[in-house]
Design an enzyme around this catalytic site. Sequence first.
Site, mmCIF file in Angstrom:
data_model
loop_
_atom_site.group_PDB
_atom_site.id
_atom_site.type_symbol
_atom_site.label_atom_id
_atom_site.label_comp_id
_atom_site.label_asym_id
_atom_site.label_seq_id
_atom_site.Cartn_x
_atom_site.Cartn_y
_atom_site.Cartn_z
ATOM 1 N N SER A 34 52.754 72.400 1.076
ATOM 2 C CA SER A 34 51.410 71.820 1.161
ATOM 3 C C SER A 34 50.784 71.771 -0.225
ATOM 4 O O SER A 34 51.379 72.223 -1.202
ATOM 5 C CB SER A 34 50.559 72.641 2.121
ATOM 6 O OG SER A 34 50.483 73.962 1.657
ATOM 7 N N THR A 52 66.429 67.074 -6.649
ATOM 8 C CA THR A 52 66.073 66.189 -5.535
ATOM 9 C C THR A 52 66.344 66.810 -4.164
ATOM 10 O O THR A 52 65.984 66.235 -3.153
ATOM 11 C CB THR A 52 66.855 64.853 -5.625
ATOM 12 O OG1 THR A 52 68.245 65.145 -5.448
ATOM 13 C CG2 THR A 52 66.648 64.161 -6.946
ATOM 14 N N GLY A 105 25.156 77.569 0.570
ATOM 15 C CA GLY A 105 25.776 78.842 0.932
ATOM 16 C C GLY A 105 25.134 79.417 2.176
ATOM 17 O O GLY A 105 24.133 78.897 2.662
ATOM 18 N N CYS A 112 20.623 72.781 -1.311
ATOM 19 C CA CYS A 112 20.504 73.379 0.016
ATOM 20 C C CYS A 112 20.085 74.845 -0.098
ATOM 21 O O CYS A 112 18.913 75.130 -0.310
ATOM 22 C CB CYS A 112 21.791 73.168 0.807
ATOM 23 S SG CYS A 112 21.498 73.258 2.575
ATOM 24 N N GLN A 115 16.478 76.533 -1.243
ATOM 25 C CA GLN A 115 15.728 77.548 -0.482
ATOM 26 C C GLN A 115 15.463 78.779 -1.349
ATOM 27 O O GLN A 115 14.364 79.330 -1.352
ATOM 28 C CB GLN A 115 16.516 77.936 0.771
ATOM 29 C CG GLN A 115 16.721 76.769 1.734
ATOM 30 C CD GLN A 115 17.574 77.122 2.947
ATOM 31 O OE1 GLN A 115 18.179 78.191 2.999
ATOM 32 N NE2 GLN A 115 17.628 76.227 3.916
ATOM 33 N N GLU A 149 16.857 83.791 7.458
ATOM 34 C CA GLU A 149 18.312 83.882 7.565
ATOM 35 C C GLU A 149 18.788 85.306 7.306
ATOM 36 O O GLU A 149 19.688 85.795 7.970
ATOM 37 C CB GLU A 149 18.981 82.920 6.577
ATOM 38 C CG GLU A 149 20.487 82.994 6.599
ATOM 39 C CD GLU A 149 21.164 81.874 5.827
ATOM 40 O OE1 GLU A 149 20.469 81.037 5.208
ATOM 41 O OE2 GLU A 149 22.413 81.819 5.848
ATOM 42 N N HIS A 179 22.632 67.671 0.732
ATOM 43 C CA HIS A 179 23.814 67.806 -0.134
ATOM 44 C C HIS A 179 24.125 66.471 -0.798
ATOM 45 O O HIS A 179 24.927 65.687 -0.276
ATOM 46 C CB HIS A 179 25.022 68.240 0.703
ATOM 47 C CG HIS A 179 24.955 69.646 1.164
ATOM 48 N ND1 HIS A 179 25.428 70.703 0.420
ATOM 49 C CD2 HIS A 179 24.458 70.187 2.295
ATOM 50 C CE1 HIS A 179 25.228 71.836 1.081
ATOM 51 N NE2 HIS A 179 24.646 71.543 2.217
ATOM 52 N N GLU A 211 25.939 65.839 -3.200
ATOM 53 C CA GLU A 211 27.326 65.745 -3.689
ATOM 54 C C GLU A 211 28.219 64.942 -2.752
ATOM 55 O O GLU A 211 29.235 64.387 -3.184
ATOM 56 C CB GLU A 211 27.918 67.137 -3.932
ATOM 57 C CG GLU A 211 28.162 68.005 -2.699
ATOM 58 C CD GLU A 211 26.975 68.871 -2.303
ATOM 59 O OE1 GLU A 211 25.826 68.473 -2.577
ATOM 60 O OE2 GLU A 211 27.190 69.940 -1.693
HETATM 61 N N1 GLN Z 1 22.195 78.998 4.849
HETATM 62 C C1 GLN Z 1 21.210 77.979 4.669
HETATM 63 C C2 GLN Z 1 20.805 77.353 5.995
HETATM 64 O O1 GLN Z 1 21.545 77.428 6.952
HETATM 65 C C3 GLN Z 1 21.686 76.931 3.689
HETATM 66 C C4 GLN Z 1 22.882 76.174 4.175
HETATM 67 C C5 GLN Z 1 23.563 75.407 3.069
HETATM 68 O O2 GLN Z 1 23.379 75.686 1.901
HETATM 69 N N2 GLN Z 1 24.375 74.453 3.421
HETATM 70 O O3 GLN Z 1 19.756 76.765 6.092
#
Ligand code: GLN
Length: 564
Positions: A26, A200, A365, A392, A396, A416, A529, A531
């Site tokens: 893989s 090969t 995260g 994200c 926060q 959280e 996000h 990205e």
């Molecule tokens: N843990 C945070 C939430 O659930 C941020 C999630 C994240 O960064 N994708 O809101």
Amino acid sequence: MTLGLARYNKGLVKTKIIFITGGVLSSLGKGVAAAAIGALLEARGLRITFQKLDPYINVDPGTMNPFQHGEVYVTEDGAETDLDLGHYERYTSVTLGQEHNFTSGRIYHNVITKERRGDYLGGTVQVIPHITDEIKQAIMAVAPSADVAIIEIGGTVGDIESLPFMEAIRQLKGDLGKENVCYIHLTLVPFIKSAGEVKTKPTQHSVKELRSIGIQPDILLCRTEKFLGPDIKAKISLFCNVEPQAVITAQDVDNIYEIPLLLHQEGLDDRLVETLNIWTRAPRLEVWEKLVARIKNPKDRVEIGIVGKYVDLRESYKSLHEALVHGGLANEVQVALTYIDSERVEREGPVSLLSHLHGILVPGGFGVRGVEGKILAIRYAREQKIPYFGICFGMQLAVIEFARQVAAIPGATSEEFFPEAEHPVIYLMREWYDYRTDAIIRRDSAADKGGTMRLGSYPCVLTPGTLAGVAYGEAKIMERHRHRYEFNNSYREQLQNAGLVISGTSPNGELVEIIEIHNHPWFLGCQFHPEFKSRPLKPHPLFRDYIRACLEYKLGLPHPGGEI
Ligand code: GLN
């Protein structure tokens, strides 16, 4: 016969299908190869689509540990998918969704649901034909939307798990006809130093395995360190029963965006259109040539620190990594990324780890581990006026840091990791209007631990003149989300009075989507996000502007910093 196949046989659908399987081991880059093939076919003017078939039993990768499986990629429609869908979207202009990623788990789940409903009328439900038919149906549900569908089978040939998929794609050649199906097999041709030559044998064995389940590959993509000369290609051709021109060198590259051009030089796209009997123009690859020239000739270099949990690996931030590279390309600078363990920042303090950086970024995260280190890094970026980008979770935590240090809200935190907190500036919103489902969502913190993340594409309106407003140059944008917690509006006024700028919200103003701090070179956090939407040929505006700010910071140039 499945519905899709019936339409096909009536000549209503003329899609050609390329199946990509992998052999030997893989991580040979099957996903990137599939994406690059998509880019080449698009450059020939063909409409393409993709699908990834993953042999594992999880119904989707949403709950899988990203450190085991890599990033969870989020699509416009809110599907949590395999990261290869990210490659497909980045290399081409396609937009994919839920139907473009199937796992064995999802296939079995569908079949078992049908069985419980009595759809099989008491018949014995078996892998062949019921599971294989379900797989064929999943393929035929997406393939007809394009001229060519590129379907990648996860895993490696010989795995027990992938057998039903292999059997389904084997059958499809018979169902659809020889000229409509092409099998590409990606293998490894290792260079053995002590012998001074490439070997090969692993490829021969892998093809033998594939043929034993009834699939004769049309094209072999040989991943290798060294260019494969005609003699090696002739040998592989002989042993694997593949024409010599269909043995393609997939040589290791410094940058993954060189791959479409390299595969083209090897004649892969010519070979594909010949095998599938497609008439197209020659590919227009100027944009890729320009891109590669840019990659190879950066004018400067910036160093960005990504502050995360120690277990965060590169694979779990694939799209972020790429988006930063794209931001660099937009500014003709090379972006050097360092991953910094936030617990080290907590232990050692920010100066020794962060002071040399031109930009600090806290990515998405979950969970409390390492949070205080991330908050320290954000504080350092804010106070030292180092460009900061919070994505994200990183947004926060920037709100929490600002609340604690600037707005003097002691103990400000997120529900959280501190459900009973006195000042939850980030919290689980109890009720809100959901633009995607057009419904009011209600939930309570106790009942809603696992489920209901805000997932997929949501609208956001921007304040003109802010960093975000300037970057996008648009009043309303759509961006992808994957989170549970939100900015707590009870603190909105207090934080704004202390200088926090809210530059993006949901159209009804209810959800805070972007925050900024001004009188700073560049400090922005977004709840979504970005990205996931950046492409090398179309770098995302926030990443473009962030990297520009990092470069200006490095060069000591003043930056307006989004003052209104
Ligand atoms: N843990 C945070 C939430 O659930 C941020 C999630 C994240 O960064 N994708 O809101």
